[in-house]
Design a protein around this motif. Structure first.
Motif, PDB file in Angstrom:
ATOM      1  N   ASP A  48     -22.556  -8.270  42.032  1.00  0.00           N
ATOM      2  CA  ASP A  48     -22.898  -9.573  42.613  1.00  0.00           C
ATOM      3  C   ASP A  48     -23.613 -10.549  41.680  1.00  0.00           C
ATOM      4  O   ASP A  48     -23.892 -11.680  42.078  1.00  0.00           O
ATOM      5  N   ARG A  49     -23.923 -10.135  40.463  1.00  0.00           N
ATOM      6  CA  ARG A  49     -24.591 -11.063  39.542  1.00  0.00           C
ATOM      7  C   ARG A  49     -24.565 -10.473  38.137  1.00  0.00           C
ATOM      8  O   ARG A  49     -24.285  -9.304  37.952  1.00  0.00           O
ATOM      9  N   ARG A  50     -24.897 -11.293  37.178  1.00  0.00           N
ATOM     10  CA  ARG A  50     -24.988 -10.819  35.801  1.00  0.00           C
ATOM     11  C   ARG A  50     -26.212 -11.440  35.145  1.00  0.00           C
ATOM     12  O   ARG A  50     -26.611 -12.545  35.489  1.00  0.00           O
ATOM     13  N   ILE A 103     -25.298  -6.106  34.729  1.00  0.00           N
ATOM     14  CA  ILE A 103     -24.575  -6.644  35.879  1.00  0.00           C
ATOM     15  C   ILE A 103     -25.172  -6.024  37.138  1.00  0.00           C
ATOM     16  O   ILE A 103     -25.436  -4.827  37.187  1.00  0.00           O
ATOM     17  N   SER A 120     -25.092  -4.982  44.575  1.00  0.00           N
ATOM     18  CA  SER A 120     -25.593  -5.638  45.786  1.00  0.00           C
ATOM     19  C   SER A 120     -26.510  -4.773  46.654  1.00  0.00           C
ATOM     20  O   SER A 120     -26.702  -5.068  47.833  1.00  0.00           O
ATOM     21  N   ASP A 165     -17.893 -10.660  38.900  1.00  0.00           N
ATOM     22  CA  ASP A 165     -18.655 -10.689  40.148  1.00  0.00           C
ATOM     23  C   ASP A 165     -17.667 -10.598  41.311  1.00  0.00           C
ATOM     24  O   ASP A 165     -16.571 -11.175  41.251  1.00  0.00           O
TER      25      ASP A 165
END
Length: 169
Positions: free
Chosen positions: A86-88, A98, A101, A161
Motif C-alpha cells: 500500500d505504500r513505498r 514497501i 497494509s 502499490d
C-alpha cells in the motif's frame, strides 16, 4: 601546469558521475507484471508471482519472534493473512521499503478487544543491521520482512502499490 588542472578535474568529475550512476538505488523493471506476493514464514521465503507463475524468490529475515500472527504493537511478530502493498518509502532507514497494509479491520478489532494497539508500519525492506544477513535466515526486525539492499531494489522496482500479498505461517 595550468592546462592540466582543469583537465584533471574534468576527468575526476566524469569518474564521479559514472560511479554515482552505478550507486543509484532506483532500478527500472520492464518484465512481466507482479500479480501477487507470497511470504512463507516457516520457509523464510518471499515469492513474486506473475500471470505465468513464479518470477522471483528471495530468502528473508522476519520479526524477532517469528512464530504466530502479529497481534499487538511490540510483539516482534510478522503478520499472517491477506494484505496489500500500500505504500513505498524511498527514504527508508533500511535502504528502501514497501509497505504492507497491516493492520486490517480484523487486526484492529482484535487488538481493541484486548485493550491494546495492533501496531503498524510493517514493511518489506533492505538494510539489515551490520553482521546480519537475511539469507542466513536470522530474524531481527520488529515484525517486518528483511531482504538485502540489492534485493529490495529489485522488489521496489517490480512490485506496484495495490499488489496483494499473502503471508503464510
Amino acid at each position: 601546469m595550468l592546462r592540466k588542472f582543469p583537465r584533471r578535474w574534468f576527468l575526476l568529475g566524469g569518474v564521479a558521475a559514472f560511479l554515482s550512476g552505478c550507486a543509484n538505488k532506483f532500478r527500472s523493471y520492464s518484465g512481466p507484471e507482479v500479480t501477487r506476493v507470497r511470504l512463507y514464514k516457516s520457509e523464510r521465503l518471499l515469492v513474486l508471482d506473475g500471470a505465468q507463475g513464479v518470477l522471483k524468490t528471495y530468502p528473508v529475515g522476519l520479526g524477532f519472534a517469528p512464530d504466530g500472527h502479529k497481534q499487538f504493537e511490540g510483539d516482534g511478530r510478522t503478520p499472517e493473512g491477506a494484505y496489500m502493498i500500500d505504500r513505498r518509502n524511498p527514504n527508508s532507514l533500511f535502504h528502501l521499503s514497501i509497505g504492507i497494509s497491516y493492520p486490517n479491520e480484523a487486526d484492529r478489532a482484535f487488538a481493541a478487544a484486548q485493550g491494546k494497539s495492533p501496531g503498524g508500519d510493517i514493511f518489506i525492506h533492505g538494510g539489515p543491521r551490520k553482521g546480519i544477513d537475511p539469507t542466513d535466515k536470522q530474524d531481527w526486525t520488529a515484525g517486518c520482512i528483511a531482504i538485502t539492499d540489492r534485493q529490495i531494489e529489485e522488489v521496489y522496482a517490480m512490485v506496484r502499490d495495490g499488489t496483494p500479498i499473502n503471508i503464510y505461517a
